[in-house]
Write a protein that holds these residues in place. Structure first.
Motif, PDB file in Angstrom:
ATOM      1  N   VAL A  30       0.756  -1.386   0.062  1.00 39.63           N
ATOM      2  CA  VAL A  30       0.240  -0.049  -0.049  1.00 39.63           C
ATOM      3  C   VAL A  30       0.822   1.351  -0.088  1.00 39.63           C
ATOM      4  O   VAL A  30       0.497   2.046  -0.604  1.00 39.63           O
ATOM      5  N   ARG A  31       2.082   1.097   0.690  1.00 40.15           N
ATOM      6  CA  ARG A  31       2.574   2.412   0.885  1.00 40.15           C
ATOM      7  C   ARG A  31       3.142   3.051  -0.623  1.00 40.15           C
ATOM      8  O   ARG A  31       2.987   4.570  -0.903  1.00 40.15           O
ATOM      9  N   PRO A  32       3.768   2.361  -1.682  1.00 39.13           N
ATOM     10  CA  PRO A  32       4.109   2.825  -2.820  1.00 39.13           C
ATOM     11  C   PRO A  32       2.863   3.684  -3.490  1.00 39.13           C
ATOM     12  O   PRO A  32       2.990   4.616  -4.065  1.00 39.13           O
ATOM     13  N   LEU A  33       1.635   2.816  -3.285  1.00 40.18           N
ATOM     14  CA  LEU A  33       0.523   3.500  -3.761  1.00 40.18           C
ATOM     15  C   LEU A  33       0.211   5.058  -3.130  1.00 40.18           C
ATOM     16  O   LEU A  33       0.038   5.864  -4.007  1.00 40.18           O
ATOM     17  N   LEU A  34       0.158   4.670  -1.901  1.00 36.29           N
ATOM     18  CA  LEU A  34      -0.210   6.032  -1.248  1.00 36.29           C
ATOM     19  C   LEU A  34       0.823   7.216  -1.470  1.00 36.29           C
ATOM     20  O   LEU A  34       0.565   8.188  -1.459  1.00 36.29           O
ATOM     21  N   VAL A  35       1.981   6.665  -1.460  1.00 35.81           N
ATOM     22  CA  VAL A  35       3.180   7.960  -1.617  1.00 35.81           C
ATOM     23  C   VAL A  35       2.949   8.279  -3.160  1.00 35.81           C
ATOM     24  O   VAL A  35       3.077   9.673  -3.339  1.00 35.81           O
ATOM     25  N   GLY A  36       2.838   7.343  -4.119  1.00 30.11           N
ATOM     26  CA  GLY A  36       2.754   7.764  -5.463  1.00 30.11           C
ATOM     27  C   GLY A  36       1.263   8.876  -5.531  1.00 30.11           C
ATOM     28  O   GLY A  36       1.470   9.905  -6.317  1.00 30.11           O
ATOM     29  N   LEU A  37       0.266   8.477  -4.710  1.00 29.73           N
ATOM     30  CA  LEU A  37      -0.831   9.305  -4.715  1.00 29.73           C
ATOM     31  C   LEU A  37      -0.610  10.790  -4.151  1.00 29.73           C
ATOM     32  O   LEU A  37      -0.760  11.795  -4.722  1.00 29.73           O
ATOM     33  N   ALA A  38       0.147  10.694  -3.153  1.00 30.30           N
ATOM     34  CA  ALA A  38       0.374  12.075  -2.481  1.00 30.30           C
ATOM     35  C   ALA A  38       1.576  12.891  -3.321  1.00 30.30           C
ATOM     36  O   ALA A  38       1.214  14.179  -3.331  1.00 30.30           O
ATOM     37  N   ASP A  39       2.518  12.360  -3.752  1.00 28.63           N
ATOM     38  CA  ASP A  39       3.398  13.190  -4.503  1.00 28.63           C
ATOM     39  C   ASP A  39       3.062  13.336  -5.785  1.00 28.63           C
ATOM     40  O   ASP A  39       3.668  14.265  -6.687  1.00 28.63           O
ATOM     41  N   GLY A  40       1.829  12.922  -6.339  1.00 28.35           N
ATOM     42  CA  GLY A  40       1.240  13.336  -7.675  1.00 28.35           C
ATOM     43  C   GLY A  40       2.089  12.474  -8.814  1.00 28.35           C
ATOM     44  O   GLY A  40       1.699  12.710  -9.952  1.00 28.35           O
ATOM     45  N   ARG A  41       2.658  11.568  -8.308  1.00 26.73           N
ATOM     46  CA  ARG A  41       3.434  10.723  -9.758  1.00 26.73           C
ATOM     47  C   ARG A  41       2.189   9.856 -10.199  1.00 26.73           C
ATOM     48  O   ARG A  41       2.179   9.199 -11.374  1.00 26.73           O
ATOM     49  N   LEU A  42       1.222   9.387  -9.489  1.00 22.31           N
ATOM     50  CA  LEU A  42       0.060   8.583  -9.767  1.00 22.31           C
ATOM     51  C   LEU A  42      -1.153   9.216 -10.268  1.00 22.31           C
ATOM     52  O   LEU A  42      -1.727  10.292  -9.004  1.00 22.31           O
ATOM     53  N   ASP A  43      -1.910   9.156 -11.007  1.00 26.58           N
ATOM     54  CA  ASP A  43      -3.024   9.899 -11.206  1.00 26.58           C
ATOM     55  C   ASP A  43      -4.391   9.280 -10.992  1.00 26.58           C
ATOM     56  O   ASP A  43      -4.585   8.210 -11.448  1.00 26.58           O
ATOM     57  N   PRO A  44      -4.979   9.861  -9.899  1.00 24.15           N
ATOM     58  CA  PRO A  44      -6.188   9.072  -9.279  1.00 24.15           C
ATOM     59  C   PRO A  44      -7.152   8.567 -10.581  1.00 24.15           C
ATOM     60  O   PRO A  44      -8.077   7.872 -10.270  1.00 24.15           O
ATOM     61  N   ALA A  45      -7.266   9.649 -11.519  1.00 25.77           N
ATOM     62  CA  ALA A  45      -8.086   9.212 -12.509  1.00 25.77           C
ATOM     63  C   ALA A  45      -7.864   8.075 -13.481  1.00 25.77           C
ATOM     64  O   ALA A  45      -8.590   7.853 -14.251  1.00 25.77           O
ATOM     65  N   ALA A  46      -6.461   7.919 -13.356  1.00 27.36           N
ATOM     66  CA  ALA A  46      -5.949   6.827 -14.433  1.00 27.36           C
ATOM     67  C   ALA A  46      -6.605   5.384 -14.143  1.00 27.36           C
ATOM     68  O   ALA A  46      -6.787   4.876 -13.013  1.00 27.36           O
ATOM     69  N   ASP A  47      -6.698   4.698 -15.341  1.00 24.78           N
ATOM     70  CA  ASP A  47      -7.492   3.232 -15.100  1.00 24.78           C
ATOM     71  C   ASP A  47      -6.665   2.510 -14.373  1.00 24.78           C
ATOM     72  O   ASP A  47      -6.779   1.643 -13.385  1.00 24.78           O
ATOM     73  N   GLN A  48      -5.226   2.641 -14.529  1.00 24.24           N
ATOM     74  CA  GLN A  48      -4.199   1.696 -14.010  1.00 24.24           C
ATOM     75  C   GLN A  48      -4.210   1.868 -12.514  1.00 24.24           C
ATOM     76  O   GLN A  48      -4.160   0.978 -11.696  1.00 24.24           O
ATOM     77  N   THR A  49      -4.259   3.143 -11.959  1.00 23.36           N
ATOM     78  CA  THR A  49      -4.148   3.599 -10.663  1.00 23.36           C
ATOM     79  C   THR A  49      -5.380   3.170  -9.876  1.00 23.36           C
ATOM     80  O   THR A  49      -5.346   2.554  -8.783  1.00 23.36           O
ATOM     81  N   ARG A  50      -6.686   3.459 -10.732  1.00 20.46           N
ATOM     82  CA  ARG A  50      -7.841   2.787  -9.969  1.00 20.46           C
ATOM     83  C   ARG A  50      -7.706   1.168  -9.756  1.00 20.46           C
ATOM     84  O   ARG A  50      -8.125   0.707  -8.746  1.00 20.46           O
ATOM     85  N   ARG A  51      -7.231   0.672 -11.016  1.00 18.32           N
ATOM     86  CA  ARG A  51      -7.227  -0.798 -10.570  1.00 18.32           C
ATOM     87  C   ARG A  51      -6.295  -1.304  -9.747  1.00 18.32           C
ATOM     88  O   ARG A  51      -6.535  -2.204  -8.870  1.00 18.32           O
ATOM     89  N   GLU A  52      -5.054  -0.591  -9.708  1.00 17.51           N
ATOM     90  CA  GLU A  52      -4.086  -0.854  -8.417  1.00 17.51           C
ATOM     91  C   GLU A  52      -4.578  -0.833  -7.216  1.00 17.51           C
ATOM     92  O   GLU A  52      -4.458  -1.465  -6.215  1.00 17.51           O
ATOM     93  N   SER A  53      -5.464   0.377  -7.164  1.00 14.88           N
ATOM     94  CA  SER A  53      -6.100   0.639  -5.857  1.00 14.88           C
ATOM     95  C   SER A  53      -6.929  -0.223  -5.449  1.00 14.88           C
ATOM     96  O   SER A  53      -7.204  -0.800  -4.172  1.00 14.88           O
ATOM     97  N   ALA A  54      -7.877  -0.661  -6.396  1.00 10.61           N
ATOM     98  CA  ALA A  54      -8.894  -1.587  -6.168  1.00 10.61           C
ATOM     99  C   ALA A  54      -8.154  -3.032  -5.650  1.00 10.61           C
ATOM    100  O   ALA A  54      -8.935  -3.758  -4.720  1.00 10.61           O
ATOM    101  N   ILE A  55      -7.243  -3.440  -6.303  1.00  9.07           N
ATOM    102  CA  ILE A  55      -6.523  -4.718  -5.700  1.00  9.07           C
ATOM    103  C   ILE A  55      -6.249  -4.748  -4.295  1.00  9.07           C
ATOM    104  O   ILE A  55      -6.138  -5.483  -3.625  1.00  9.07           O
ATOM    105  N   ALA A  56      -5.534  -3.336  -4.189  1.00 11.20           N
ATOM    106  CA  ALA A  56      -4.895  -3.290  -3.120  1.00 11.20           C
ATOM    107  C   ALA A  56      -5.887  -3.155  -1.846  1.00 11.20           C
ATOM    108  O   ALA A  56      -5.858  -3.948  -0.651  1.00 11.20           O
ATOM    109  N   ALA A  57      -7.136  -2.592  -2.148  1.00 11.45           N
ATOM    110  CA  ALA A  57      -8.059  -2.597  -1.094  1.00 11.45           C
ATOM    111  C   ALA A  57      -8.775  -4.018  -0.812  1.00 11.45           C
ATOM    112  O   ALA A  57      -8.937  -4.289   0.232  1.00 11.45           O
ATOM    113  N   ALA A  58      -8.814  -4.734  -2.107  1.00 10.79           N
ATOM    114  CA  ALA A  58      -9.426  -6.242  -2.028  1.00 10.79           C
ATOM    115  C   ALA A  58      -8.455  -7.025  -1.083  1.00 10.79           C
ATOM    116  O   ALA A  58      -8.749  -7.851   0.010  1.00 10.79           O
ATOM    117  N   ARG A  59      -6.873  -6.708  -1.110  1.00 17.45           N
ATOM    118  CA  ARG A  59      -6.037  -7.433  -0.615  1.00 17.45           C
ATOM    119  C   ARG A  59      -6.028  -7.138   0.993  1.00 17.45           C
ATOM    120  O   ARG A  59      -5.657  -7.931   1.964  1.00 17.45           O
TER     121      ARG A  59
END
Lengths: 367, 224
Positions: free
Chosen positions: A218-247
């Motif tokens: 979860v940390r890389p995801l959260l860090v990426g979202l926080a420093d703007g490297r990951l776009d919350p609107a991107a499908d890839q980010t959403r998918r990774e977030s959904a998988i992380a949430a399920a895990r």
């Protein structure tokens, strides 16, 4: 400390033997000569002899019970009744004039037999029975009108000296019993503390392991979202977030104490998908007792990915047969990143059909 | 119900016995939307209404196994013994309940998670004495461990499991590398084998007879 109970039990066993020896010595060394030398004194002699033999038989039974490590249990009451009946009978057959003499051998002998019989009961019971036994002698004297002070003093002295030993023996057994039960309590308390410590250590280890895994995922995801490297609107980010949430859901569910862990963990993943608005149909059939963690992980990993990418609907099934367990998901998801194998020697099969994806994880009991 | 037109000989009539009005309303909507529509009689949760007109002449009985109590196996048995085609439509999905109903001679078993895609075809199949196996029924059969169970071939078993898991004959066909028709044949053959075991019932015999006439299964496949 757990040995304390065994020690107390051994001590009690030895005290029981000691009391038996004292009783036997009294009956054979003191009472037998008294009986044999006064056979002509009794009104009728043979019932007295029979009574004596019956008392010996009771002590013999005690010997057998000791060697077998057993208590008198319910049988103590008929044996006690017999003993007290002998007390009354022998008294009745002694002429009143001889009551304060050696002819009245049961005065001490019977007392010891009652100590034997009431070994594991409360002291109060022994006191009551001894009182009843000694009373027979006084009642006999009363009925015969032999209540002269000298006679009373004679018999009273006997009762006090004999009774004191017997009561002391009873007190000793009672004290030992109290010590044994407090030892048992202490041992139980200590065991409970030890078990709690082991459980606490295991729970702590479990939590540490899970927090490490969460950290890594979860940390890389959260860090990426926080420093703007990951776009919350991107499908890839959403998918990774959904998988992380399920895990995360599955990880939290792993610590729960439930009967069916596989289903419980799977339901946690289904919950996450349902919260995203996916309509999930979960059907199960058969049984899958006690699967280890790595097998459960392997069985749920691929289905979790499919559930996380499902857009509108998903069908999740769990099937347990003699040959193995399988978890299958059909959904309108996408097959990207579905591995062919998973933890715990689980095999994954994937079938795609226009808008549907079917992923099945199978674990075989025999390979 | 109740329109004045002349009765259509092809119109199928079903009676639903369910104590949940929402289920009855839903099934009514599905029946009305079906092409051709299915005429539905509401028994209002009372089994007696399946025995009196208009329920008594309905070709198919849709039966909620639990009408506010334990599973009504006795009532189910009575309906089957009277030759009624009963589709059990229940929220229960446990194997023992499903297999017990099958053994009693119900036409098919659907769980309430299975919607119009299964219920409407099941009603049509029941009216025509053609087998219909829902995925939930397939799942229950595939885990049947009773000594009295019929012998299934490995292929039949695989098909049944895949049907339970995917709820799609096309996916099953894709997975096993056979045609959809073959998938249907395997599933139906299993259903016929079950109709040929256990407690005898007129509905079971009708299913087996029709299957032999249609060449779905041969006599020798049914003798154990």
């Amino acid at each position: 400390m757990a040995d304390a109970r065994a020690t107390m039990a051994r001590l009690r066993g030895r005290l029981r033997v000691a009391i038996l020896i004292v009783s036997l010595a009294d009956l054979i060394a003191l009472d037998l000569p008294a009986l044999l030398t006064h056979l002509d004194v009794y009104v009728v002699a043979w019932p007295v002899v029979a009574g004596y033999l019956a008392l010996l038989a009771v002590l013999a039974a005690e010997g057998v019970l000791i060697t077998r490590g057993r208590s008198w249990g319910w049988w103590r009451w008929p044996a006690l009744g017999l003993t007290l009946a002998i007390s009354v009978l022998v008294n009745a057959l002694i002429p009143a004039g001889e009551v304060s003499g050696y002819a009245n051998w049961p005065l001490d002998g019977i007392g010891w037999v009652t100590v034997v019989l009431l070994f594991d009961l409360d002291l109060a019971v022994l006191l009551a029975v001894l009182a009843a036994h000694f009373a027979t002698t006084f009642v006999h004297l009363g009925i015969a009108g032999q209540l002269a002070p000298v006679t009373l003093i004679n018999v009273g002295t006997d009762v006090v000296t004999i009774g004191a030993f017997q009561v002391m023996a009873g007190v000793a057994t009672g004290m030992l019993r109290a010590a044994a039960s407090s030892a048992a309590r202490a041992a139980e308390a200590e065991e409970a503390v030890r078990a709690a410590e082991v459980i606490a250590a295991r729970v702590h280890e479990d939590r540490r392991r899970r927090s490490e895994q969460l950290d890594a995922e979860v940390r890389p995801l959260l860090v990426g979202l926080a420093d703007g490297r990951l776009d919350p609107a991107a499908d890839q980010t959403r998918r990774e977030s959904a998988i992380a949430a399920a895990r995360m859901g599955r990880l939290f569910a792993e610590g729960d104490d439930v009967d069916d862990r596989l289903l419980h963990e799977l339901k946690a993943c289904v919950d996450v998908a349902e919260r995203r608005g996916v309509l999930v149909d979960l059907a199960t059939q058969g049984s899958w007792p006690g699967l280890p963690l790595d097998v459960r992980r392997g069985l749920t990993e691929a289905p979790v990915r499919v559930l996380s990418t499902a857009r509108n609907w998903a069908r999740v099934t769990v099937l347990g047969t003699d040959s193995g367990v399988s978890v299958s998901v059909v959904a309108d998801g996408d097959a990207a990143g579905i591995p062919a194998e998973a933890d715990g020697a689980v095999t994954i099969t994937t079938v795609e059909d226009e808008d549907r994806l079917w992923v099945k994880a199978t674990w075989l009991t025999r390979t | 119900m109740g329109e004045g037109d002349v009765a259509d000989p092809d119109l199928i009539t079903a009676v639903i016995i369910d104590d949940h009005p929402a289920i009855t309303a839903g099934v009514r909507a599905w029946c009305a939307a079906a092409r051709p529509p299915v005429e539905l009689v509401d028994a209002d949760g009372r089994i007696a209404r399946a025995w009196t007109e208009p329920g008594a002449s309905a070709q198919v009985v849709i039966f909620d196994l639990q009408l506010g109590g334990p599973p009504a196996f006795r009532e189910l048995e009575r309906l089957v013994d009277a030759g009624r085609q009963v589709i059990v439509y229940s929220q229960r999905a446990d194997r023992d309940t499903v297999l017990t109903c099958l053994d009693l001679g119900v036409f098919t078993y659907l769980t309430k998670a299975e919607g119009p895609d299964h219920l409407i075809p099941a009603i049509r199949a029941a009216a025509a004495d053609l087998p219909y196996t829902s995925p939930s029924l397939g799942g229950a059969i595939s885990t049947d461990r009773r000594p009295s169970r019929p012998q299934l071939s490995e292929r039949e078993m695989e098909t049944l499991v895949a049907w339970f898991e995917s709820d799609s004959k096309r996916l099953v066909a894709g997975k096993l590398g056979v045609s959809i028709k073959t998938v249907e044949t395997y599933i139906d053959r299993v259903r016929i084998k079950y109709a040929n075991t256990g407690r005898p019932a007129r509905t079971k015999a009708a299913l087996v007879e029709r299957a032999i006439q249609d060449g779905l299964i041969a006599m020798e496949d049914l003798t154990p």
